[in-house]
Design a protein around this motif. Structure first.
Motif, PDB file in Angstrom:
ATOM      1  N   VAL A 179      38.338 -32.682 117.402  1.00  0.00           N
ATOM      2  CA  VAL A 179      38.643 -31.598 118.326  1.00  0.00           C
ATOM      3  C   VAL A 179      40.005 -31.820 118.989  1.00  0.00           C
ATOM      4  O   VAL A 179      40.504 -32.940 119.079  1.00  0.00           O
ATOM      5  CB  VAL A 179      37.569 -31.451 119.427  1.00  0.00           C
ATOM      6  CG1 VAL A 179      36.192 -31.250 118.833  1.00  0.00           C
ATOM      7  CG2 VAL A 179      37.589 -32.646 120.378  1.00  0.00           C
ATOM      8  N   VAL A 180      40.567 -30.725 119.451  1.00  0.00           N
ATOM      9  CA  VAL A 180      41.730 -30.754 120.338  1.00  0.00           C
ATOM     10  C   VAL A 180      41.214 -30.506 121.751  1.00  0.00           C
ATOM     11  O   VAL A 180      40.415 -29.582 121.981  1.00  0.00           O
ATOM     12  CB  VAL A 180      42.748 -29.658 119.957  1.00  0.00           C
ATOM     13  CG1 VAL A 180      43.798 -29.494 121.061  1.00  0.00           C
ATOM     14  CG2 VAL A 180      43.407 -29.983 118.634  1.00  0.00           C
ATOM     15  N   LEU A 181      41.641 -31.324 122.709  1.00  0.00           N
ATOM     16  CA  LEU A 181      41.287 -31.140 124.109  1.00  0.00           C
ATOM     17  C   LEU A 181      42.530 -30.649 124.839  1.00  0.00           C
ATOM     18  O   LEU A 181      43.565 -31.330 124.856  1.00  0.00           O
ATOM     19  CB  LEU A 181      40.794 -32.461 124.708  1.00  0.00           C
ATOM     20  CG  LEU A 181      40.277 -32.440 126.144  1.00  0.00           C
ATOM     21  CD1 LEU A 181      39.104 -31.468 126.294  1.00  0.00           C
ATOM     22  CD2 LEU A 181      39.857 -33.843 126.588  1.00  0.00           C
ATOM     23  N   TYR A 182      42.444 -29.472 125.431  1.00  0.00           N
ATOM     24  CA  TYR A 182      43.597 -28.838 126.073  1.00  0.00           C
ATOM     25  C   TYR A 182      43.174 -28.462 127.493  1.00  0.00           C
ATOM     26  O   TYR A 182      42.440 -27.502 127.705  1.00  0.00           O
ATOM     27  CB  TYR A 182      44.013 -27.611 125.265  1.00  0.00           C
ATOM     28  CG  TYR A 182      45.392 -27.066 125.572  1.00  0.00           C
ATOM     29  CD1 TYR A 182      46.323 -27.775 126.320  1.00  0.00           C
ATOM     30  CD2 TYR A 182      45.767 -25.813 125.089  1.00  0.00           C
ATOM     31  CE1 TYR A 182      47.589 -27.261 126.577  1.00  0.00           C
ATOM     32  CE2 TYR A 182      47.031 -25.295 125.326  1.00  0.00           C
ATOM     33  CZ  TYR A 182      47.929 -26.023 126.083  1.00  0.00           C
ATOM     34  OH  TYR A 182      49.177 -25.508 126.342  1.00  0.00           O
ATOM     35  N   THR A 183      43.641 -29.231 128.487  1.00  0.00           N
ATOM     36  CA  THR A 183      43.083 -29.210 129.839  1.00  0.00           C
ATOM     37  C   THR A 183      44.083 -28.735 130.884  1.00  0.00           C
ATOM     38  O   THR A 183      45.265 -29.096 130.843  1.00  0.00           O
ATOM     39  CB  THR A 183      42.627 -30.633 130.230  1.00  0.00           C
ATOM     40  OG1 THR A 183      41.770 -31.151 129.221  1.00  0.00           O
ATOM     41  CG2 THR A 183      41.896 -30.635 131.558  1.00  0.00           C
ATOM     42  N   GLU A 209      46.124 -32.487 125.076  1.00  0.00           N
ATOM     43  CA  GLU A 209      47.241 -31.787 125.694  1.00  0.00           C
ATOM     44  C   GLU A 209      46.847 -31.254 127.070  1.00  0.00           C
ATOM     45  O   GLU A 209      45.663 -31.091 127.379  1.00  0.00           O
ATOM     46  CB  GLU A 209      47.689 -30.620 124.811  1.00  0.00           C
ATOM     47  CG  GLU A 209      48.146 -31.011 123.418  1.00  0.00           C
ATOM     48  CD  GLU A 209      49.475 -31.748 123.425  1.00  0.00           C
ATOM     49  OE1 GLU A 209      50.257 -31.548 124.383  1.00  0.00           O
ATOM     50  OE2 GLU A 209      49.737 -32.516 122.482  1.00  0.00           O
ATOM     51  N   THR A 210      47.852 -30.977 127.901  1.00  0.00           N
ATOM     52  CA  THR A 210      47.581 -30.441 129.235  1.00  0.00           C
ATOM     53  C   THR A 210      48.525 -29.276 129.545  1.00  0.00           C
ATOM     54  O   THR A 210      49.592 -29.138 128.950  1.00  0.00           O
ATOM     55  CB  THR A 210      47.769 -31.514 130.325  1.00  0.00           C
ATOM     56  OG1 THR A 210      49.121 -31.972 130.327  1.00  0.00           O
ATOM     57  CG2 THR A 210      46.824 -32.682 130.111  1.00  0.00           C
ATOM     58  N   PHE A 211      48.087 -28.453 130.489  1.00  0.00           N
ATOM     59  CA  PHE A 211      48.920 -27.399 131.067  1.00  0.00           C
ATOM     60  C   PHE A 211      48.626 -27.385 132.561  1.00  0.00           C
ATOM     61  O   PHE A 211      47.809 -28.184 133.042  1.00  0.00           O
ATOM     62  CB  PHE A 211      48.619 -26.041 130.420  1.00  0.00           C
ATOM     63  CG  PHE A 211      47.203 -25.574 130.573  1.00  0.00           C
ATOM     64  CD1 PHE A 211      46.810 -24.748 131.622  1.00  0.00           C
ATOM     65  CD2 PHE A 211      46.216 -25.962 129.655  1.00  0.00           C
ATOM     66  CE1 PHE A 211      45.495 -24.320 131.761  1.00  0.00           C
ATOM     67  CE2 PHE A 211      44.892 -25.543 129.781  1.00  0.00           C
ATOM     68  CZ  PHE A 211      44.540 -24.722 130.834  1.00  0.00           C
ATOM     69  N   VAL A 212      49.292 -26.535 133.312  1.00  0.00           N
ATOM     70  CA  VAL A 212      49.031 -26.441 134.745  1.00  0.00           C
ATOM     71  C   VAL A 212      48.876 -24.976 135.143  1.00  0.00           C
ATOM     72  O   VAL A 212      49.351 -24.068 134.452  1.00  0.00           O
ATOM     73  CB  VAL A 212      50.148 -27.094 135.590  1.00  0.00           C
ATOM     74  CG1 VAL A 212      50.235 -28.583 135.312  1.00  0.00           C
ATOM     75  CG2 VAL A 212      51.484 -26.416 135.355  1.00  0.00           C
ATOM     76  N   SER A 213      48.195 -24.789 136.260  1.00  0.00           N
ATOM     77  CA  SER A 213      47.987 -23.439 136.772  1.00  0.00           C
ATOM     78  C   SER A 213      49.310 -22.717 136.961  1.00  0.00           C
ATOM     79  O   SER A 213      50.280 -23.281 137.459  1.00  0.00           O
ATOM     80  CB  SER A 213      47.251 -23.526 138.113  1.00  0.00           C
ATOM     81  OG  SER A 213      47.138 -22.261 138.716  1.00  0.00           O
ATOM     82  N   GLY A 214      49.347 -21.467 136.517  1.00  0.00           N
ATOM     83  CA  GLY A 214      50.564 -20.670 136.625  1.00  0.00           C
ATOM     84  C   GLY A 214      51.380 -20.623 135.351  1.00  0.00           C
ATOM     85  O   GLY A 214      52.259 -19.763 135.208  1.00  0.00           O
ATOM     86  N   GLN A 219      53.343 -21.780 123.803  1.00  0.00           N
ATOM     87  CA  GLN A 219      53.754 -21.830 122.404  1.00  0.00           C
ATOM     88  C   GLN A 219      54.077 -23.248 121.939  1.00  0.00           C
ATOM     89  O   GLN A 219      53.703 -23.643 120.825  1.00  0.00           O
ATOM     90  CB  GLN A 219      54.984 -20.930 122.202  1.00  0.00           C
ATOM     91  CG  GLN A 219      54.745 -19.461 122.477  1.00  0.00           C
ATOM     92  CD  GLN A 219      53.915 -18.776 121.410  1.00  0.00           C
ATOM     93  OE1 GLN A 219      53.957 -19.172 120.248  1.00  0.00           O
ATOM     94  NE2 GLN A 219      53.154 -17.772 121.793  1.00  0.00           N
ATOM     95  N   ALA A 220      54.756 -24.037 122.777  1.00  0.00           N
ATOM     96  CA  ALA A 220      55.163 -25.379 122.348  1.00  0.00           C
ATOM     97  C   ALA A 220      53.945 -26.253 122.049  1.00  0.00           C
ATOM     98  O   ALA A 220      53.872 -26.905 120.994  1.00  0.00           O
ATOM     99  CB  ALA A 220      56.038 -26.025 123.425  1.00  0.00           C
ATOM    100  N   ALA A 221      52.985 -26.282 122.971  1.00  0.00           N
ATOM    101  CA  ALA A 221      51.790 -27.099 122.770  1.00  0.00           C
ATOM    102  C   ALA A 221      50.968 -26.580 121.596  1.00  0.00           C
ATOM    103  O   ALA A 221      50.458 -27.367 120.782  1.00  0.00           O
ATOM    104  CB  ALA A 221      50.943 -27.119 124.039  1.00  0.00           C
ATOM    105  N   LEU A 222      50.845 -25.264 121.487  1.00  0.00           N
ATOM    106  CA  LEU A 222      50.057 -24.687 120.402  1.00  0.00           C
ATOM    107  C   LEU A 222      50.702 -24.941 119.042  1.00  0.00           C
ATOM    108  O   LEU A 222      50.000 -25.097 118.035  1.00  0.00           O
ATOM    109  CB  LEU A 222      49.855 -23.188 120.633  1.00  0.00           C
ATOM    110  CG  LEU A 222      48.936 -22.820 121.806  1.00  0.00           C
ATOM    111  CD1 LEU A 222      48.960 -21.316 122.057  1.00  0.00           C
ATOM    112  CD2 LEU A 222      47.509 -23.289 121.546  1.00  0.00           C
TER     113      LEU A 222
END
Length: 386
Positions: A179-183, A209-214, A219-222
């Motif tokens: 799996v990919v975990l994207y949090t 991978e991670t992202f932040v609110s807002g 595209q880069a992470a995907l």
């Protein structure tokens, strides 16, 4: 459900952090609390009715108000009508604390329903405790939130529960070995679900991978994720970003299952993802209208549809139950302290989201469903366990 917001004042940030971590008690309380009026019982609403997570708060306000209207129409509590004092915390933790102070000191409410999120709940509980007024959050899920908090009650399952459910489901139902975990790394809710998933998943996490609110552009992470060998994407986060991620992932040709927690609940998720791209989606809910439901849940569903001309979310259902839990505890109570004591004794209370019993820490384990969504519509729901 928790969203982490910046506080306006350092002092309030410290209170919220310590309360959330359960490292300190909220301080001495007025054991008797506010007196119950001879003619009415005042209940305060402290919901996120505007701001970043208004979709949760507005749903809960609607469900809570429906419960009040029905209780009053049936004669009230001990013949007393419920008087609602409704305040908007604007999806801000500092405002949630201020709203609580106003409710308990100016309006003299006997109980508070809300906030919806864990961060706002952590900020609100100290002022409720000091006044001796119980606060029940329908949907705050952060682990440890109630530790040392005598006046705080939680109406749904915790983050760790969701992470274990997702692990079990992707392994045994989706047969996912990689799996990919994207949090959402800015949300304690999402980080809690992710940690629980990591701890319980026996397969391989090929990307973390991670992202932040807002964030709006994923595209880069995907692009990095797309070239990996994986069976599913586990996406702990809120509808605001999760919907956009689904939209962009499907637009790039990533068609693997995407699984999330209860943060996916609501039409706003579909609006962000678009119905066309919201397929092969799985998420956790505490309430479902697509499975056989009890007569009480059916009555709630019909009444909610008639009043608001929309489908109730799990947040609306949890808030509806929370008001009924308070009403049940208010029977015979002379003050808010007695309401708190009666809430703590609640066992097997039958609501629209199933049975509620509070443990020693005032948490509850609710029935959970895994929802299957295709083309923006929930097609199936099944009871799931960790």
């Amino acid at each position: 459900m928790k969203k982490k917001f910046a506080l306006s004042f350092v002092a309030l940030a410290s209170v919220a952090l310590l309360a959330a971590c359960g490292e300190v008690k909220s301080g001495a309380s007025n054991a008797a609390g506010n007196s119950v009026d001879e003619k009415t019982i005042k209940i305060g609403f402290n919901f996120e009715e505007t701001g970043a997570v208004a979709a949760y708060g507005t749903s809960e306000q609607k469900g809570a108000q429906l419960a009040v209207d029905e209780i009053n129409a049936a004669g009230g509590i001990d013949g007393k009508q419920i008087e609602v004092v409704d305040k908007d915390n604007k999806s801000e933790t500092a405002e949630a604390a201020s709203v609580t102070t106003n409710l308990v000191t100016q309006s003299k409410v006997s109980a508070i329903v809300g906030p919806a999120t864990s961060g706002a709940t952590a900020a609100a509980v100290a002022n409720a405790t000091k006044a001796g007024v119980p606060l029940i959050s329908p949907s705050a899920t952060q682990d440890g939130l109630t530790k040392g908090q005598d006046y705080l009650f939680i109406g749904t399952f915790q983050d760790s529960f969701q992470g274990k459910i997702i692990s079990n489901y992707v392994t045994n139902k989706l047969n996912a070995k990689k799996v990919v975990l994207y949090t959402d790394n800015s949300s304690d809710y999402a980080k809690g679900v992710a940690k629980s998933f990591r701890d319980s998943f026996s397969g391989e996490i090929v990307a973390d991978e991670t992202f932040v609110s807002g964030d709006t552009d994923f595209q880069a992470a995907l692009t990095k994720i797309k070239d990996k060998d994986f069976d599913a994407i586990v996406l702990p986060g809120y509808y605001t970003e999760a919907g956009k991620i689904v939209n962009q992932a499907r637009g790039m040709g990533i068609d693997k299952p995407i699984i999330g927690g209860d943060g996916f609940n609501g039409e706003e998720f579909v609006q962000q993802a678009t119905a066309e791209r919201a397929s092969n989606i799985y998420f956790i809910s505490g309430f479902s209208t697509t499975v056989e439901i009890s007569a009480k849940a059916k009555a709630f569903l019909d009444a909610y549809r008639a009043k608001y001309n929309e489908e109730p979310s799990t947040f609306a259902a949890l808030a509806y139950d929370s008001v009924h839990l308070v009403a049940n505890a208010a029977k015979g109570a002379k003050n808010s302290g007695e309401i708190k004591d009666n809430l703590a004794k609640t066992k097997d209370f039958e609501g629209v989201t199933g049975q509620t019993s509070f443990d020693a820490d005032h948490n509850t384990v609710k029935t959970a469903y895994m929802m299957t969504m295709n083309n923006g519509k929930v097609e199936a729901a099944e009871v799931v366990k960790p």
